[in-house]
Design a protein around this motif. Sequence first.
Motif, PDB file in Angstrom:
ATOM      1  N   ILE A 194       0.844  -1.189   0.000  1.00  0.00           N
ATOM      2  CA  ILE A 194       0.000   0.000   0.000  1.00  0.00           C
ATOM      3  C   ILE A 194       0.878   1.237   0.000  1.00  0.00           C
ATOM      4  O   ILE A 194       1.766   1.373   0.842  1.00  0.00           O
ATOM      5  N   GLU A 195       0.602   2.130  -0.934  1.00  0.00           N
ATOM      6  CA  GLU A 195       1.407   3.343  -1.091  1.00  0.00           C
ATOM      7  C   GLU A 195       0.488   4.565  -1.037  1.00  0.00           C
ATOM      8  O   GLU A 195      -0.477   4.659  -1.798  1.00  0.00           O
ATOM      9  N   HIS A 196       0.797   5.500  -0.149  1.00  0.00           N
ATOM     10  CA  HIS A 196       0.061   6.762  -0.123  1.00  0.00           C
ATOM     11  C   HIS A 196       0.663   7.710  -1.160  1.00  0.00           C
ATOM     12  O   HIS A 196       1.883   7.907  -1.197  1.00  0.00           O
ATOM     13  N   ALA A 198      -4.552  10.151  -2.061  1.00  0.00           N
ATOM     14  CA  ALA A 198      -5.007   8.865  -2.600  1.00  0.00           C
ATOM     15  C   ALA A 198      -4.155   7.735  -2.034  1.00  0.00           C
ATOM     16  O   ALA A 198      -3.067   7.954  -1.497  1.00  0.00           O
ATOM     17  N   ILE A 199      -4.679   6.541  -2.154  1.00  0.00           N
ATOM     18  CA  ILE A 199      -3.974   5.332  -1.728  1.00  0.00           C
ATOM     19  C   ILE A 199      -3.890   4.399  -2.931  1.00  0.00           C
ATOM     20  O   ILE A 199      -4.921   4.041  -3.518  1.00  0.00           O
ATOM     21  N   LEU A 200      -2.685   4.012  -3.294  1.00  0.00           N
ATOM     22  CA  LEU A 200      -2.480   3.051  -4.373  1.00  0.00           C
ATOM     23  C   LEU A 200      -2.167   1.691  -3.768  1.00  0.00           C
ATOM     24  O   LEU A 200      -1.157   1.530  -3.074  1.00  0.00           O
ATOM     25  N   ILE A 201      -3.055   0.737  -4.018  1.00  0.00           N
ATOM     26  CA  ILE A 201      -2.833  -0.630  -3.548  1.00  0.00           C
ATOM     27  C   ILE A 201      -2.326  -1.432  -4.744  1.00  0.00           C
ATOM     28  O   ILE A 201      -3.016  -1.561  -5.760  1.00  0.00           O
ATOM     29  N   VAL A 260      -7.071  -6.649  -5.542  1.00  0.00           N
ATOM     30  CA  VAL A 260      -5.652  -6.674  -5.893  1.00  0.00           C
ATOM     31  C   VAL A 260      -5.100  -8.096  -5.890  1.00  0.00           C
ATOM     32  O   VAL A 260      -4.101  -8.373  -6.563  1.00  0.00           O
ATOM     33  N   GLN A 261      -5.746  -9.001  -5.147  1.00  0.00           N
ATOM     34  CA  GLN A 261      -5.336 -10.403  -5.198  1.00  0.00           C
ATOM     35  C   GLN A 261      -5.539 -10.988  -6.592  1.00  0.00           C
ATOM     36  O   GLN A 261      -4.907 -11.990  -6.960  1.00  0.00           O
ATOM     37  N   ARG A 262      -6.390 -10.374  -7.372  1.00  0.00           N
ATOM     38  CA  ARG A 262      -6.670 -10.845  -8.733  1.00  0.00           C
ATOM     39  C   ARG A 262      -5.696 -10.254  -9.757  1.00  0.00           C
ATOM     40  O   ARG A 262      -5.838 -10.481 -10.956  1.00  0.00           O
ATOM     41  N   GLY A 263      -4.735  -9.461  -9.284  1.00  0.00           N
ATOM     42  CA  GLY A 263      -3.757  -8.880 -10.191  1.00  0.00           C
ATOM     43  C   GLY A 263      -4.148  -7.534 -10.744  1.00  0.00           C
ATOM     44  O   GLY A 263      -3.589  -7.090 -11.761  1.00  0.00           O
ATOM     45  N   ILE A 264      -5.096  -6.843 -10.086  1.00  0.00           N
ATOM     46  CA  ILE A 264      -5.584  -5.548 -10.555  1.00  0.00           C
ATOM     47  C   ILE A 264      -5.292  -4.505  -9.480  1.00  0.00           C
ATOM     48  O   ILE A 264      -5.730  -4.639  -8.334  1.00  0.00           O
ATOM     49  N   ALA A 265      -4.542  -3.475  -9.837  1.00  0.00           N
ATOM     50  CA  ALA A 265      -4.225  -2.413  -8.888  1.00  0.00           C
ATOM     51  C   ALA A 265      -5.477  -1.576  -8.607  1.00  0.00           C
ATOM     52  O   ALA A 265      -6.445  -1.595  -9.375  1.00  0.00           O
ATOM     53  N   CYS A 266      -5.429  -0.834  -7.499  1.00  0.00           N
ATOM     54  CA  CYS A 266      -6.572   0.018  -7.154  1.00  0.00           C
ATOM     55  C   CYS A 266      -6.059   1.335  -6.579  1.00  0.00           C
ATOM     56  O   CYS A 266      -5.259   1.351  -5.647  1.00  0.00           O
ATOM     57  N   LEU A 267      -6.522   2.424  -7.154  1.00  0.00           N
ATOM     58  CA  LEU A 267      -6.207   3.768  -6.668  1.00  0.00           C
ATOM     59  C   LEU A 267      -7.469   4.341  -6.034  1.00  0.00           C
ATOM     60  O   LEU A 267      -8.426   4.670  -6.723  1.00  0.00           O
ATOM     61  N   ILE A 268      -7.470   4.450  -4.700  1.00  0.00           N
ATOM     62  CA  ILE A 268      -8.618   4.997  -3.983  1.00  0.00           C
ATOM     63  C   ILE A 268      -8.353   6.477  -3.740  1.00  0.00           C
ATOM     64  O   ILE A 268      -7.332   6.844  -3.148  1.00  0.00           O
ATOM     65  N   VAL A 269      -9.268   7.324  -4.194  1.00  0.00           N
ATOM     66  CA  VAL A 269      -9.030   8.770  -4.202  1.00  0.00           C
ATOM     67  C   VAL A 269     -10.086   9.494  -3.370  1.00  0.00           C
ATOM     68  O   VAL A 269     -11.286   9.258  -3.532  1.00  0.00           O
ATOM     69  N   ASP A 270      -9.620  10.387  -2.492  1.00  0.00           N
ATOM     70  CA  ASP A 270     -10.520  11.348  -1.849  1.00  0.00           C
ATOM     71  C   ASP A 270     -10.697  12.520  -2.802  1.00  0.00           C
ATOM     72  O   ASP A 270      -9.886  13.458  -2.832  1.00  0.00           O
ATOM     73  N   GLY A 271     -11.737  12.457  -3.628  1.00  0.00           N
ATOM     74  CA  GLY A 271     -11.994  13.550  -4.560  1.00  0.00           C
ATOM     75  C   GLY A 271     -12.534  14.772  -3.840  1.00  0.00           C
ATOM     76  O   GLY A 271     -12.777  14.751  -2.624  1.00  0.00           O
ATOM     77  N   PRO A 272     -12.738  15.872  -4.551  1.00  0.00           N
ATOM     78  CA  PRO A 272     -13.318  17.072  -3.932  1.00  0.00           C
ATOM     79  C   PRO A 272     -14.630  16.737  -3.220  1.00  0.00           C
ATOM     80  O   PRO A 272     -15.492  16.055  -3.766  1.00  0.00           O
TER      81      PRO A 272
END
Length: 356
Positions: A92-94, A106-109, A147-159
């Motif tokens: 997990i990367e902020h 945002a958080i990039l998993i 992400v266990q399926r090999g797909i990254a996820c970027l979770i974003v706190d939008g406006p």
Amino acid sequence: MNRIGLRLKSCVGDDTAWFREWAQEAQSVEHTGRERLREGHGASAAAYLMRAANYYHVGERFLQPKSAGLEAYRKGVECFREAARLLKHPRIEHVEVPYEGTTLPAILIHPVPAEGRRADAAPAMVFFDGFDVTKEIQYFKGVPDLVQRGIACLIVDGPGNGESPRFRGLYLHHETERYGTAAYEYLAARAEIDEKRIGVMAISLGGYYAPRAAAFEPRFACCIAWGAQWDYWAVWKKRFDLIDSGGAPSLSVAWEHLLWIFNVNTREEAMHRLEGFRLDGVVQKLKCPLLIVHGEGDEQVPLALARMCFEKSGSKDKTLKVFTREEGGYHHCQIDNVSIGVAYMWDWVESRLLRR
């Protein structure tokens, strides 16, 4: 959670008590996590700190004004950050997403690569919040399974969501393609992400955000509306009419939250801002594969509106999944059984982003 519920049995409707009990439990869980860390048990510490982050944010959500709970909210963000540093899997990367002269938190998993598969650039989903959710809470909405399926996820706190209005003065607006494009371009610029396999999704009010973003940003490879929207102005008109007649609409937070995310003082100002939150004339422009996931008994957005959004969408590859009472997932955004909702969505994402 059961202990918190028992302490709140005699405090139904008391938002201050709700905050107090959740914050107290969060502090206790955080303390245990830090003890585990001092003892050298990083994995256990991460689990406790993530749970504490969730409790801090669940507790803060009902407070009005928001200033009363900012310190607890910040603690939740910090607990999640510390847990992320301790975890090895998933990684997990902020990150900060450049946006109109500033940045969005945002958080990039990162994806877990499949055994035996070479490490190509991975597909990814941009995951925006809803009306009142936070990126830290969003993580627990099935993201580790994605992400266990090999797909990254970027979770974003939008406006209007999460840290953006609380600490950065970034309030809600209806042109979600502005930050949708920013999130897309952030991911596309990363070498480990395949720019041709980036999708977008969002939850609840995000049923407006994601289709709008994908309609005006054609580089998105697919789109999920987790809970449909159609005319958010009309939704709030009905809610205020019900409030004025002495009723209580189905809401996950106090109605004053609407004023806060727009940074306005009156209902009239908020209703004016809501005029742009309509998907008619927007979803017709949508061309990428679309999935709408809705509960048959959704008490916030009637199923008929989900069907309307589906029928009007311009996508040739589109699916409307309606969860029934019998199978579970009957309520708003499958709140009664999130696990089957995310399993269905991630299977659909696999079929669009992994199988080329």
